[in-house]
Design an enzyme around this catalytic site. Structure first.
Site: not given
Length: 357
Positions: A114-115, A8
DNA sequence: TCTGGGGTCCTAGGACCC
DNA sequence: TCTGGGGTCCTAGGACCC
């Protein structure tokens, strides 16, 4: 034995802005809609850690963030830097980061911009998985100049919760035997899928922590939360079999827009709707689809009351014209007395297509 | 406090079919 | 008289996630 990692990026949008604008380094930053001197109507997308010290966080109304910034400024602290989101740059950085991850493992699931989940079962041990994750973190830091927090666990659920355990730039390992104890003291909100409403449902029944939730039988959880309760029963016991999947299919494509000021102008509404329809059709083609069968329009009035109207065609449609005509037809009753007898102003309109082909 | 934009999944009622 | 059961699709609304 499965070993899953969740990566993350820390305050991703703000981190990219800090990276690309050295003059902002060390300053409080909020990426989101235009605050317009405290009159803006959007929310904060991402606040960096400096801005979080001001009480600013994701989803906070931008007007509130502005107010916090002003209060801090009066106490002699630096004002918050408000920036509009730059999605092209975030997407580009995201692609680079995903590429780095894929160089270290073959089974990677991008869960959002973003993960990512990474299946590290092939490594054979948590110690080796940790080594791989440290290498990924270092490479992301070196090449993209942003930090990631990592969680490693026996499944996606534990990995996800572990990645949020030590932020920013953290790495948390929860081995199988510790997973249940790891969850027990946490708030019920730590479980993905439990939001404000479900939390309230449980606190009203005296359950605040994951440990408290264990007093409910599977049947009781199903009764309280629906079909999902059966899955929840497993989750609170740290059990999750969902696989890491490379990609999943797009099911709908849509756009929506909140107006700067609430409006009744049919001209403005048709103009925006028409633009959305064109954009959506362009994205449909970009995603490798040619047709749609269902059109959904959304109307949000002053005061946030939100209505949707849907039409499903019997045949697949392929033109922007067809989409626009249907969207206009569906929204028309909201502009006159048929669906809007009190003549309420409109805050937002949206269009979405489904049943893509 | 006053709530963006992009999505997914679930529920519940009604229509319709066998 | 007062009416089954199962499945699927459509529609509207809502919870949730990033």
């Amino acid at each position: 034995m499965r070993i899953i990692a969740h990566l993350d990026m820390d305050a991703f949008f703000a981190a990219i802005e800090e990276r690309d604008n050295p003059r902002f380094r060390g300053m409080p930053i909020a990426v989101g809609s235009d605050p317009k001197g405290g009159q803006g109507r959007g929310v904060v997308a991402t606040a960096n850690y400096k801005a979080r010290e001001y009480g600013i966080h994701s989803a906070l109304p931008i007007s509130k963030a502005w107010q916090f910034s002003e209060e801090a400024r009066q106490r002699g602290k630096p004002a918050v830097i408000f920036l509009p989101p730059n999605f092209e740059r975030y997407t580009e950085a995201s692609e680079h980061i995903m590429k780095i991850i894929r160089a270290h493992a073959s089974l990677v699931e991008q869960a959002s911009v973003d993960e990512a989940y990474v299946d590290l079962s092939f490594s054979g041990s948590f110690a080796k998985a940790e080594k791989i994750c440290r290498a990924i973190k270092e490479e992301i830091q070196a090449k993209e100049k942003v930090t990631a927090s990592v969680g490693i666990g026996p499944n996606k659920l534990i990995a996800k919760i572990a990645s949020g355990f030590q932020k920013p730039d953290g790495l948390t390992i929860v081995e199988e035997g510790n997973a249940e104890a790891f969850l027990e003291p946490m708030s019920v909100r730590a479980i993905p899928g439990i939001g404000p409403k479900t939390e309230l449902l449980f606190t009203a029944r005296g359950a605040k922590t994951v440990r408290d939730l264990k007093k409910f039988s599977r049947e009781e959880l199903v009764e309280l939360t629906g079909k999902w309760g059966a899955e929840l029963y497993e989750k609170i016991r740290a059990r999750d079999e969902t696989p890491v999947v490379e990609e999943y299919e797009v099911k709908s494509i849509g756009e929506q827009e909140t107006f700067a000021e609430d409006t009744k102008s049919a001209e403005l509404i048709f103009e925006r709707l028409s633009m959305m329809c064109k954009n959506i059709m362009a994205r449909l083609a970009g995603d490798g689809f040619r047709t749609f069968k269902t059109v959904v329009i959304t109307v949000r009035f002053t005061g946030f009351e939100t209505k949707t109207r849907t039409h499903t065609f019997s045949n697949p449609q392929r033109t922007a014209k067809a989409l626009q005509t249907e969207a206009f037809r569906l929204i028309l009753p909201f502009l006159d007395a048929r669906e809007n007898p009190k003549g309420k102003l409109i805050r937002l309109i949206g269009v979405r297509i489904e049943k893509l082909g």
